[in-house]
Design an enzyme around this catalytic site. Structure first.
Site, PDB file in Angstrom:
ATOM      1  CG  ASP A  13      -2.041   0.980   1.181  1.00  0.00           C
ATOM      2  OD1 ASP A  13      -1.944   1.946   0.421  1.00  0.00           O
ATOM      3  OD2 ASP A  13      -3.019   0.811   1.926  1.00  0.00           O
ATOM      4  CG  HIS A 203      -6.461  -0.178   5.514  1.00  0.00           C
ATOM      5  ND1 HIS A 203      -5.393  -0.893   5.035  1.00  0.00           N
ATOM      6  CD2 HIS A 203      -6.406   1.031   4.876  1.00  0.00           C
ATOM      7  CE1 HIS A 203      -4.725  -0.157   4.149  1.00  0.00           C
ATOM      8  NE2 HIS A 203      -5.318   1.009   4.043  1.00  0.00           N
ATOM      9  CG  HIS A 205      -5.640   5.909   4.305  1.00  0.00           C
ATOM     10  ND1 HIS A 205      -4.882   6.252   3.212  1.00  0.00           N
ATOM     11  CD2 HIS A 205      -5.754   4.560   4.261  1.00  0.00           C
ATOM     12  CE1 HIS A 205      -4.558   5.163   2.532  1.00  0.00           C
ATOM     13  NE2 HIS A 205      -5.079   4.113   3.140  1.00  0.00           N
ATOM     14  CB  CYS A 236      -5.269   9.621  -0.388  1.00  0.00           C
ATOM     15  SG  CYS A 236      -6.955   9.804  -0.950  1.00  0.00           S
TER      16      CYS A 236
END
Ligand code: ZN
Length: 312
Positions: A13, A203, A205, A236
């Site tokens: 990621d 998960h 951010h 992102c």
């Protein structure tokens, strides 16, 4: 003391969003170092086409060269049946499948409607046929940058469909950093009640600075598995310049401070984290690697001793 399990996603990621190719040797060394830190899982790479993600074009080589530590599961992202065959060949311990709970997000990211994604992923589950455990990462579970808030019922409905296929785990992703702690609490409560036998991972951010608050909210609901990215790497596309995934070492530092058992050797992890800016060639958002741990004390300045004696 509640045990928390971490999955490190930096080399998948995190790296996936990096502009400069990280050489295979460097990736292998980094994963080998992370393997000694106490993770439950490491998401090593992605078996997507080299054309779509050139950064991860060395998936086979990396999987073949890392030194696998006992007790650590080496998971990989698998986008389709072709990827599953490659991942099987590379002896991945788990397949991580991804689709979005938002139709627009799925169309923009995976370039197909959700039903097409589901059908393709179902084929992967059938191919794995119980030989390799399956985790499904559902993206945009707390909001879609194009559609807005994604209803919890929508997330549960997709989770149900994968649970029915017999997957081992589900990762609920705040892919674009739109979740807030209240929403996270409600989601986690609902998920735990509905899927008591699934491995549930969250998960987050840190796009809007709420990443660690969301971890705390989930931990208070009894969620014991988290994805984290070393240094908070992983941008992102909808928030250029914003921070990416939550930083693993910052999350571990917080969880240990409030008394959770994480299994991670934080000192070792911070040493690895401090090498990361050299690996990617730029500063990274993680804070504890820069500031040091709360109780890493600083020597007092010389004048403090003078003041002590003066005011005695
Ligand atoms: Zn992420």
């Amino acid at each position: 003391m509640q045990r928390i399990y971490f999955n490190e996603v930096v080399t998948r990621d995190g790296f996936q969003n990096e502009p400069e190719f990280v050489p295979t040797d460097v990736k292998v060394n980094l994963i080998d170092a992370l393997s000694l830190c106490g993770y439950a899982k490491i998401e090593v790479t992605s078996f997507t086409s080299a054309k779509s993600i050139p950064m991860l074009r060395d998936a086979e080589e990396v999987m073949g060269r890392i030194r696998r530590a006992p007790g650590v599961e080496y998971t990989v992202l698998v986008p389709n049946v072709r990827g599953a065959e490659r991942a099987m060949e590379s002896k991945a311990d788990e397949f991580n499948l991804v689709m979005s709970t938002s139709e627009t997000h799925n169309l923009s990211n995976l370039r197909m409607p959700r039903e097409r994604s589901f059908a393709g992923l179902k084929e992967v589950v059938e191919l794995a046929n119980g030989r390799v455990p399956i985790n499904v990462s559902l993206s945009a579970c707390f909001g879609c940058p194009m559609e807005g808030e994604v209803p919890q019922a929508e997330v549960i409905a997709w989770a149900d469909r994968f649970a029915d296929l017999g997957v081992r785990g589900l990762t609920i992703c705040d892919t674009t950093g739109m979740a807030h702690p209240d929403q996270v609490s409600r989601m986690c409560e609902a998920l735990r009640a509905r899927f008591p036998n699934l491995q549930l991972t969250l998960h987050f951010h840190n796009t809007r600075g709420m990443g660690l608050a969301n971890v705390m909210a989930a931990a208070q609901q009894g969620i014991d598995r988290y994805d984290g990215s070393l240094g908070g790497l992983g941008g992102c596309p909808y928030a250029p310049g914003a921070s990416g995934n939550i930083s693993t070492e910052d999350a571990i530092h917080m969880l240990q401070a409030v008394g959770y058992e994480t299994g991670i050797d934080l000192e070792l992890l911070l040493a690895v984290a401090r090498r990361l800016p050299h690996v990617v060639g730029h500063e990274v958002p993680g804070q504890v690697a820069k500031a040091g741990r709360t109780l890493d004390l600083h020597p007092e300045p010389a004048y403090v001793a003078e003041l002590r004696s003066k005011f005695e």
